[in-house]
Design a protein around this motif. Structure first.
Motif, mmCIF file in Angstrom:
data_model
loop_
_atom_site.group_PDB
_atom_site.id
_atom_site.type_symbol
_atom_site.label_atom_id
_atom_site.label_comp_id
_atom_site.label_asym_id
_atom_site.label_seq_id
_atom_site.Cartn_x
_atom_site.Cartn_y
_atom_site.Cartn_z
ATOM 1 N N GLU A 250 -6.089 29.544 -1.875
ATOM 2 C CA GLU A 250 -5.807 30.795 -2.594
ATOM 3 C C GLU A 250 -6.858 31.844 -2.261
ATOM 4 O O GLU A 250 -6.541 33.022 -2.110
ATOM 5 C CB GLU A 250 -5.743 30.547 -4.099
ATOM 6 N N THR A 251 -8.099 31.420 -2.159
ATOM 7 C CA THR A 251 -9.173 32.343 -1.766
ATOM 8 C C THR A 251 -8.902 32.883 -0.370
ATOM 9 O O THR A 251 -9.046 34.081 -0.117
ATOM 10 C CB THR A 251 -10.542 31.638 -1.818
ATOM 11 N N LYS B 143 -14.908 30.572 -11.503
ATOM 12 C CA LYS B 143 -13.668 29.857 -11.203
ATOM 13 C C LYS B 143 -13.755 29.129 -9.867
ATOM 14 O O LYS B 143 -13.289 28.004 -9.741
ATOM 15 C CB LYS B 143 -12.493 30.836 -11.175
ATOM 16 N N ARG B 144 -14.372 29.781 -8.891
ATOM 17 C CA ARG B 144 -14.485 29.164 -7.563
ATOM 18 C C ARG B 144 -15.419 27.957 -7.607
ATOM 19 O O ARG B 144 -15.101 26.901 -7.066
ATOM 20 C CB ARG B 144 -14.970 30.188 -6.544
ATOM 21 N N LEU C 37 -6.166 35.486 -0.535
ATOM 22 C CA LEU C 37 -6.686 36.764 -1.039
ATOM 23 C C LEU C 37 -7.462 37.507 0.044
ATOM 24 O O LEU C 37 -7.365 38.733 0.166
ATOM 25 C CB LEU C 37 -7.586 36.529 -2.262
ATOM 26 N N GLN D 282 -14.859 35.368 -11.280
ATOM 27 C CA GLN D 282 -14.312 34.878 -10.012
ATOM 28 C C GLN D 282 -15.237 33.822 -9.416
ATOM 29 O O GLN D 282 -14.780 32.802 -8.918
ATOM 30 C CB GLN D 282 -14.117 36.028 -9.030
ATOM 31 N N ILE E 172 -18.133 36.049 -3.153
ATOM 32 C CA ILE E 172 -17.131 36.464 -4.135
ATOM 33 C C ILE E 172 -17.816 37.319 -5.200
ATOM 34 O O ILE E 172 -18.811 36.916 -5.786
ATOM 35 C CB ILE E 172 -16.457 35.244 -4.786
ATOM 36 N N LEU F 235 -11.463 25.922 -9.903
ATOM 37 C CA LEU F 235 -10.233 26.391 -10.538
ATOM 38 C C LEU F 235 -9.393 27.250 -9.605
ATOM 39 O O LEU F 235 -8.212 27.466 -9.854
ATOM 40 C CB LEU F 235 -10.566 27.166 -11.820
ATOM 41 N N ILE F 236 -10.012 27.762 -8.550
ATOM 42 C CA ILE F 236 -9.291 28.515 -7.528
ATOM 43 C C ILE F 236 -9.351 27.679 -6.249
ATOM 44 O O ILE F 236 -10.424 27.511 -5.674
ATOM 45 C CB ILE F 236 -9.926 29.904 -7.278
ATOM 46 N N PRO F 237 -8.228 27.121 -5.817
ATOM 47 C CA PRO F 237 -8.247 26.349 -4.574
ATOM 48 C C PRO F 237 -8.655 27.243 -3.402
ATOM 49 O O PRO F 237 -8.359 28.445 -3.397
ATOM 50 C CB PRO F 237 -6.814 25.859 -4.411
ATOM 51 N N ASN F 238 -9.300 26.659 -2.411
ATOM 52 C CA ASN F 238 -9.755 27.434 -1.262
ATOM 53 C C ASN F 238 -8.617 28.129 -0.532
ATOM 54 O O ASN F 238 -8.795 29.209 0.005
ATOM 55 C CB ASN F 238 -10.561 26.561 -0.306
#
Length: 144
Positions: free
Chosen positions: A68-69, A58-59, A72, A55, A50, A63-66
């Motif tokens: 959502e990754t 957050k990962r 993206l 970013q 990433i 804070l960013i669920p997998n």
């Protein structure tokens, strides 16, 4: 897909990098041909690089669920970690075919995430899968 293992983790040796199976859908309803692909590597989410400090932070902090990754990545918003313009086109290309209606029932299992992109169902798995599993279906033309 012949270099999936080396691309994800060049330090790892493997005897079988990936497997693919295809078969006709066994039930009633529209005739479809099913495809299942298993990559025995480290998994899409573990191999991502990433870009950008915030970013990454957050990962790492969760804070960013997998899922959502993964979304993206499928939308082409996360490119190849190698920065090569001709890499990182496969999954976004598959996702575009789902959006166009050319494939159906696209499911990906990678690391701790199961995502059904056709139904928008995302699940965090209790047992992580070290690798990547893809499943999709193609509609067959009606028989005359």
């Amino acid at each position: 897909m012949s270099n999936t293992f080396k691309h994800a983790d060049p330090q790892t040796e493997a005897t079988e990098n990936w497997w693919v199976a295809s078969y006709p859908h066994p039930g009633p309803g529209p005739k479809r041909w099913c495809f299942a692909f298993v990559d025995n590597g480290v998994g899409i989410l573990k191999s991502l690089d990433i870009k950008g400090f915030f970013q990454q932070l957050k990962r790492v902090l969760g804070l960013i669920p997998n899922y959502e990754t993964l979304q993206l990545l499928m939308e082409g918003k996360i490119g190849s970690r190698l920065g090569l313009s001709y890499r990182g086109k496969g999954l976004p290309g598959i996702y575009k075919e789902l959006q166009r209606g050319r494939i159906h029932n696209l499911v990906i299992v990678a690391n701790d995430t199961r995502a059904n992109f056709a139904t928008h169902e995302y699940v965090t798995l209790t047992q992580s899968f070290s690798g990547t599993f893809l499943y999709w279906e193609l509609s067959l033309p009606p028989q005359s």
